[in-house]
Design a protein around this motif. Sequence first.
Motif, PDB file in Angstrom:
ATOM      1  N   SER A  34      -1.423 -37.651  -5.336  1.00 45.33           N
ATOM      2  CA  SER A  34      -2.759 -37.228  -5.748  1.00 45.33           C
ATOM      3  C   SER A  34      -2.917 -37.517  -7.230  1.00 45.33           C
ATOM      4  O   SER A  34      -2.005 -38.011  -7.886  1.00 45.33           O
ATOM      5  CB  SER A  34      -2.967 -35.735  -5.452  1.00 45.33           C
ATOM      6  OG  SER A  34      -2.181 -34.945  -6.312  1.00 45.33           O
ATOM      7  N   GLU A  35      -4.060 -37.184  -7.764  1.00 44.49           N
ATOM      8  CA  GLU A  35      -4.330 -37.469  -9.175  1.00 44.49           C
ATOM      9  C   GLU A  35      -3.442 -36.647 -10.097  1.00 44.49           C
ATOM     10  O   GLU A  35      -3.201 -37.022 -11.223  1.00 44.49           O
ATOM     11  CB  GLU A  35      -5.805 -37.208  -9.495  1.00 44.49           C
ATOM     12  CG  GLU A  35      -6.737 -38.158  -8.778  1.00 44.49           C
ATOM     13  CD  GLU A  35      -6.495 -39.605  -9.145  1.00 44.49           C
ATOM     14  OE1 GLU A  35      -6.287 -39.906 -10.325  1.00 44.49           O
ATOM     15  OE2 GLU A  35      -6.504 -40.447  -8.231  1.00 44.49           O
ATOM     16  N   GLY A  36      -2.947 -35.500  -9.635  1.00 40.22           N
ATOM     17  CA  GLY A  36      -2.124 -34.634 -10.469  1.00 40.22           C
ATOM     18  C   GLY A  36      -0.670 -35.061 -10.464  1.00 40.22           C
ATOM     19  O   GLY A  36       0.187 -34.369  -9.946  1.00 40.22           O
ATOM     20  N   LYS A  37      -0.379 -36.200 -11.009  1.00 40.58           N
ATOM     21  CA  LYS A  37       0.980 -36.757 -10.987  1.00 40.58           C
ATOM     22  C   LYS A  37       1.995 -35.833 -11.660  1.00 40.58           C
ATOM     23  O   LYS A  37       3.103 -35.689 -11.191  1.00 40.58           O
ATOM     24  CB  LYS A  37       1.012 -38.113 -11.681  1.00 40.58           C
ATOM     25  CG  LYS A  37       0.113 -39.144 -11.054  1.00 40.58           C
ATOM     26  CD  LYS A  37       0.828 -39.873  -9.966  1.00 40.58           C
ATOM     27  CE  LYS A  37       0.039 -41.094  -9.551  1.00 40.58           C
ATOM     28  NZ  LYS A  37      -0.634 -40.982  -8.318  1.00 40.58           N
ATOM     29  N   THR A  38       1.621 -35.188 -12.756  1.00 40.37           N
ATOM     30  CA  THR A  38       2.572 -34.318 -13.441  1.00 40.37           C
ATOM     31  C   THR A  38       2.877 -33.085 -12.607  1.00 40.37           C
ATOM     32  O   THR A  38       4.010 -32.632 -12.560  1.00 40.37           O
ATOM     33  CB  THR A  38       2.048 -33.904 -14.823  1.00 40.37           C
ATOM     34  OG1 THR A  38       0.776 -33.280 -14.660  1.00 40.37           O
ATOM     35  CG2 THR A  38       1.931 -35.092 -15.736  1.00 40.37           C
ATOM     36  N   ALA A  39       1.869 -32.550 -11.926  1.00 38.92           N
ATOM     37  CA  ALA A  39       2.106 -31.399 -11.055  1.00 38.92           C
ATOM     38  C   ALA A  39       3.014 -31.796  -9.907  1.00 38.92           C
ATOM     39  O   ALA A  39       3.906 -31.053  -9.509  1.00 38.92           O
ATOM     40  CB  ALA A  39       0.784 -30.854 -10.519  1.00 38.92           C
ATOM     41  N   LEU A  52      -2.839 -27.889  -5.296  1.00 38.57           N
ATOM     42  CA  LEU A  52      -3.039 -27.333  -6.630  1.00 38.57           C
ATOM     43  C   LEU A  52      -3.996 -28.185  -7.456  1.00 38.57           C
ATOM     44  O   LEU A  52      -4.371 -27.804  -8.553  1.00 38.57           O
ATOM     45  CB  LEU A  52      -1.692 -27.231  -7.363  1.00 38.57           C
ATOM     46  CG  LEU A  52      -0.642 -26.371  -6.675  1.00 38.57           C
ATOM     47  CD1 LEU A  52       0.665 -26.401  -7.461  1.00 38.57           C
ATOM     48  CD2 LEU A  52      -1.125 -24.947  -6.502  1.00 38.57           C
ATOM     49  N   ASP A  53      -4.381 -29.328  -6.935  1.00 35.22           N
ATOM     50  CA  ASP A  53      -5.299 -30.231  -7.617  1.00 35.22           C
ATOM     51  C   ASP A  53      -6.717 -29.671  -7.470  1.00 35.22           C
ATOM     52  O   ASP A  53      -7.304 -29.710  -6.385  1.00 35.22           O
ATOM     53  CB  ASP A  53      -5.190 -31.625  -7.010  1.00 35.22           C
ATOM     54  CG  ASP A  53      -6.012 -32.669  -7.725  1.00 35.22           C
ATOM     55  OD1 ASP A  53      -6.873 -32.291  -8.554  1.00 35.22           O
ATOM     56  OD2 ASP A  53      -5.801 -33.856  -7.466  1.00 35.22           O
ATOM     57  N   THR A  54      -7.286 -29.145  -8.552  1.00 35.87           N
ATOM     58  CA  THR A  54      -8.563 -28.442  -8.464  1.00 35.87           C
ATOM     59  C   THR A  54      -9.724 -29.347  -8.057  1.00 35.87           C
ATOM     60  O   THR A  54     -10.613 -28.908  -7.321  1.00 35.87           O
ATOM     61  CB  THR A  54      -8.903 -27.744  -9.797  1.00 35.87           C
ATOM     62  OG1 THR A  54      -8.858 -28.708 -10.846  1.00 35.87           O
ATOM     63  CG2 THR A  54      -7.920 -26.630 -10.091  1.00 35.87           C
ATOM     64  N   ALA A  55      -9.729 -30.587  -8.514  1.00 34.01           N
ATOM     65  CA  ALA A  55     -10.819 -31.496  -8.136  1.00 34.01           C
ATOM     66  C   ALA A  55     -10.781 -31.791  -6.639  1.00 34.01           C
ATOM     67  O   ALA A  55     -11.814 -31.756  -5.953  1.00 34.01           O
ATOM     68  CB  ALA A  55     -10.717 -32.796  -8.933  1.00 34.01           C
TER      69      ALA A  55
END
Length: 133
Positions: free
Chosen positions: A15-20, A71-74
């Motif tokens: 997903s876009e949240g690579k660091t998470a 956990l990715d809010t978007a």
Amino acid sequence: MNKTAVLVRILLAGSEGKTASAAWVDADQGCAGYGGLSRQERFEMDCEYRSLLHKRLLPRHWDSLIARYTLDTAERGHAIKGLGRVIATHAHQHFKFYAVLTWAEPQKPGADGKRSSAILQANIYDMNLWDDN
């Protein structure tokens, strides 16, 4: 690591949240490399599982998983809106939105709802306020 944590890790992979996503992979280090796999191999496997789930599940089922566990809010916001459109009920749209939102983000324990993580305001969980006007 429990099953829910593994699901969250898989849903975050790619997903876009690579660091998470990387943080969740690192959190699983206690599993001895997850069957001997390296961190990179485990991440790639999680990406493959995410892709497979996305392809095989109906869009409303995929949105349900994303709305509840990612956990990715978007991505979560998009999934909540998608679920609000497909819920079959005679209730008005405002009520459906709050019902989906509070299902996706259940009320967490804590003093007056205060926690270190982002949560909804306590009054959002009051169904008496879900009126259309």
